[in-house]
Scaffold this motif. Sequence first.
Motif, PDB file in Angstrom:
ATOM      1  N   GLY A  38       0.814  -1.211   0.000  1.00 23.06           N
ATOM      2  CA  GLY A  38       0.000   0.000   0.000  1.00 23.06           C
ATOM      3  C   GLY A  38       0.847   1.260   0.000  1.00 23.06           C
ATOM      4  O   GLY A  38       0.548   2.231  -0.704  1.00 23.06           O
ATOM      5  N   VAL A  39       1.915   1.262   0.790  1.00 23.89           N
ATOM      6  CA  VAL A  39       2.821   2.415   0.816  1.00 23.89           C
ATOM      7  C   VAL A  39       3.479   2.606  -0.543  1.00 23.89           C
ATOM      8  O   VAL A  39       3.592   3.721  -1.056  1.00 23.89           O
ATOM      9  N   ARG A  40       3.907   1.501  -1.157  1.00 25.30           N
ATOM     10  CA  ARG A  40       4.546   1.576  -2.465  1.00 25.30           C
ATOM     11  C   ARG A  40       3.570   2.128  -3.515  1.00 25.30           C
ATOM     12  O   ARG A  40       3.928   2.989  -4.325  1.00 25.30           O
ATOM     13  N   LEU A  41       2.321   1.674  -3.480  1.00 23.76           N
ATOM     14  CA  LEU A  41       1.328   2.152  -4.455  1.00 23.76           C
ATOM     15  C   LEU A  41       1.001   3.626  -4.233  1.00 23.76           C
ATOM     16  O   LEU A  41       0.810   4.373  -5.196  1.00 23.76           O
ATOM     17  N   ARG A  42       0.938   4.056  -2.963  1.00 26.27           N
ATOM     18  CA  ARG A  42       0.662   5.475  -2.696  1.00 26.27           C
ATOM     19  C   ARG A  42       1.801   6.358  -3.206  1.00 26.27           C
ATOM     20  O   ARG A  42       1.567   7.442  -3.734  1.00 26.27           O
ATOM     21  N   GLU A  43       3.017   5.905  -3.018  1.00 24.62           N
ATOM     22  CA  GLU A  43       4.154   6.679  -3.526  1.00 24.62           C
ATOM     23  C   GLU A  43       4.135   6.739  -5.047  1.00 24.62           C
ATOM     24  O   GLU A  43       4.428   7.778  -5.638  1.00 24.62           O
ATOM     25  N   ALA A  44       3.781   5.628  -5.693  1.00 24.63           N
ATOM     26  CA  ALA A  44       3.721   5.605  -7.155  1.00 24.63           C
ATOM     27  C   ALA A  44       2.593   6.502  -7.653  1.00 24.63           C
ATOM     28  O   ALA A  44       2.729   7.178  -8.672  1.00 24.63           O
ATOM     29  N   ALA A  45       1.474   6.538  -6.949  1.00 23.03           N
ATOM     30  CA  ALA A  45       0.356   7.375  -7.365  1.00 23.03           C
ATOM     31  C   ALA A  45       0.669   8.850  -7.158  1.00 23.03           C
ATOM     32  O   ALA A  45       0.162   9.704  -7.883  1.00 23.03           O
ATOM     33  N   GLY A  46       1.516   9.157  -6.191  1.00 22.08           N
ATOM     34  CA  GLY A  46       1.892  10.549  -5.953  1.00 22.08           C
ATOM     35  C   GLY A  46       2.730  11.114  -7.074  1.00 22.08           C
ATOM     36  O   GLY A  46       2.772  12.321  -7.279  1.00 22.08           O
ATOM     37  N   GLU A  47       3.381  10.262  -7.827  1.00 21.39           N
ATOM     38  CA  GLU A  47       4.229  10.713  -8.918  1.00 21.39           C
ATOM     39  C   GLU A  47       3.438  10.966 -10.201  1.00 21.39           C
ATOM     40  O   GLU A  47       3.977  11.486 -11.164  1.00 21.39           O
ATOM     41  N   LEU A  48       2.160  10.581 -10.237  1.00 17.51           N
ATOM     42  CA  LEU A  48       1.358  10.779 -11.438  1.00 17.51           C
ATOM     43  C   LEU A  48       1.137  12.272 -11.684  1.00 17.51           C
ATOM     44  O   LEU A  48       0.960  13.049 -10.756  1.00 17.51           O
ATOM     45  N   ASP A  49       1.133  12.634 -12.947  1.00 16.41           N
ATOM     46  CA  ASP A  49       0.845  14.008 -13.316  1.00 16.41           C
ATOM     47  C   ASP A  49      -0.593  14.053 -13.816  1.00 16.41           C
ATOM     48  O   ASP A  49      -0.889  13.652 -14.935  1.00 16.41           O
ATOM     49  N   LEU A  50      -1.489  14.518 -12.944  1.00 17.85           N
ATOM     50  CA  LEU A  50      -2.905  14.555 -13.296  1.00 17.85           C
ATOM     51  C   LEU A  50      -3.226  15.789 -14.112  1.00 17.85           C
ATOM     52  O   LEU A  50      -2.598  16.832 -13.960  1.00 17.85           O
ATOM     53  N   PRO A  51      -4.236  15.700 -14.977  1.00 15.71           N
ATOM     54  CA  PRO A  51      -4.670  16.892 -15.710  1.00 15.71           C
ATOM     55  C   PRO A  51      -5.282  17.906 -14.734  1.00 15.71           C
ATOM     56  O   PRO A  51      -5.720  17.543 -13.642  1.00 15.71           O
ATOM     57  N   PRO A  52      -5.313  19.172 -15.097  1.00  9.02           N
ATOM     58  CA  PRO A  52      -5.764  20.213 -14.159  1.00  9.02           C
ATOM     59  C   PRO A  52      -7.178  20.005 -13.632  1.00  9.02           C
ATOM     60  O   PRO A  52      -7.463  20.332 -12.492  1.00  9.02           O
ATOM     61  N   HIS A  53      -8.081  19.457 -14.448  1.00  5.71           N
ATOM     62  CA  HIS A  53      -9.452  19.302 -13.980  1.00  5.71           C
ATOM     63  C   HIS A  53      -9.612  18.159 -12.983  1.00  5.71           C
ATOM     64  O   HIS A  53     -10.638  18.040 -12.334  1.00  5.71           O
ATOM     65  N   LEU A  54      -8.604  17.303 -12.826  1.00  6.99           N
ATOM     66  CA  LEU A  54      -8.669  16.208 -11.860  1.00  6.99           C
ATOM     67  C   LEU A  54      -7.868  16.488 -10.593  1.00  6.99           C
ATOM     68  O   LEU A  54      -7.964  15.732  -9.636  1.00  6.99           O
ATOM     69  N   ARG A  55      -7.086  17.531 -10.584  1.00  2.00           N
ATOM     70  CA  ARG A  55      -6.291  17.850  -9.406  1.00  2.00           C
ATOM     71  C   ARG A  55      -7.172  18.452  -8.316  1.00  2.00           C
ATOM     72  O   ARG A  55      -8.125  19.170  -8.594  1.00  2.00           O
ATOM     73  N   ALA A  56      -6.817  18.153  -7.104  1.00  2.00           N
ATOM     74  CA  ALA A  56      -7.557  18.709  -5.967  1.00  2.00           C
ATOM     75  C   ALA A  56      -7.095  20.135  -5.720  1.00  2.00           C
ATOM     76  O   ALA A  56      -5.899  20.418  -5.698  1.00  2.00           O
ATOM     77  N   ARG A  57      -8.053  21.020  -5.557  1.00  2.00           N
ATOM     78  CA  ARG A  57      -7.714  22.406  -5.265  1.00  2.00           C
ATOM     79  C   ARG A  57      -7.370  22.551  -3.789  1.00  2.00           C
ATOM     80  O   ARG A  57      -7.911  21.818  -2.954  1.00  2.00           O
ATOM     81  N   PRO A  58      -6.523  23.487  -3.443  1.00  2.00           N
ATOM     82  CA  PRO A  58      -6.234  23.688  -2.021  1.00  2.00           C
ATOM     83  C   PRO A  58      -7.475  24.210  -1.308  1.00  2.00           C
ATOM     84  O   PRO A  58      -8.292  24.921  -1.905  1.00  2.00           O
ATOM     85  N   PRO A  59      -7.665  23.838  -0.048  1.00  2.00           N
ATOM     86  CA  PRO A  59      -8.874  24.265   0.653  1.00  2.00           C
ATOM     87  C   PRO A  59      -8.897  25.777   0.868  1.00  2.00           C
ATOM     88  O   PRO A  59      -7.868  26.410   1.076  1.00  2.00           O
ATOM     89  N   THR A  60     -10.103  26.341   0.786  1.00  2.00           N
ATOM     90  CA  THR A  60     -10.275  27.769   1.025  1.00  2.00           C
ATOM     91  C   THR A  60     -10.230  28.016   2.527  1.00  2.00           C
ATOM     92  O   THR A  60     -10.901  27.312   3.285  1.00  2.00           O
ATOM     93  N   PRO A  61      -9.474  28.993   2.988  1.00  2.00           N
ATOM     94  CA  PRO A  61      -9.436  29.236   4.431  1.00  2.00           C
ATOM     95  C   PRO A  61     -10.799  29.729   4.910  1.00  2.00           C
ATOM     96  O   PRO A  61     -11.460  30.522   4.232  1.00  2.00           O
ATOM     97  N   PRO A  62     -11.255  29.261   6.069  1.00  2.00           N
ATOM     98  CA  PRO A  62     -12.581  29.653   6.563  1.00  2.00           C
ATOM     99  C   PRO A  62     -12.703  31.148   6.805  1.00  2.00           C
ATOM    100  O   PRO A  62     -13.793  31.699   6.730  1.00  2.00           O
ATOM    101  N   GLU A  63     -11.613  31.815   7.078  1.00  2.00           N
ATOM    102  CA  GLU A  63     -11.670  33.256   7.347  1.00  2.00           C
ATOM    103  C   GLU A  63     -12.160  34.040   6.136  1.00  2.00           C
ATOM    104  O   GLU A  63     -12.613  35.168   6.260  1.00  2.00           O
TER     105      GLU A  63
END
Length: 132
Positions: free
Chosen positions: A52-77
């Motif tokens: 599982g650790v190996r697969l997570r590291e491999a998935a972290g190296e993927l270059d996702l297209p912009p519409h699939l990337r997670a946006r950073p969270p908006t600060p509540p303030e």
Amino acid sequence: MATNVQESKSINFVNEDEIWKTRLKVEKESAKIWPHKWGFLTEVYIESQREGVRLREAAGELDLPPHLRARPPTPPEKYIHVGPSPPVPQTAQAVIGWRSAQPHLQLEKYGTTTYGRRCFMKELGWTLESCS
């Protein structure tokens, strides 16, 4: 007819103690035998954790297209603004509803909801019995 008085069973404390001792003995013996019978499961679990650790590291190296990337969270303030509270009342009776007495802290920001007292039947000029 059933009575409300429940009969209590007599308890043999010596017998109950022997049953408890037997349960503890069986549990200790089972704990000794378990690694020999089921110890392979621990190795498989550790191996799956490593995979599982190996697969997570491999998935972290993927270059996702912009519409699939997670946006950073908006600060509540940015969208939640909390103002200072009014002073706490001196008496216990005044505590009830002390925050709702402030106009900027009321829950109904858009005014109270009013319901009209009109009758559809009267607007059309019909009698109330005509719709029964």
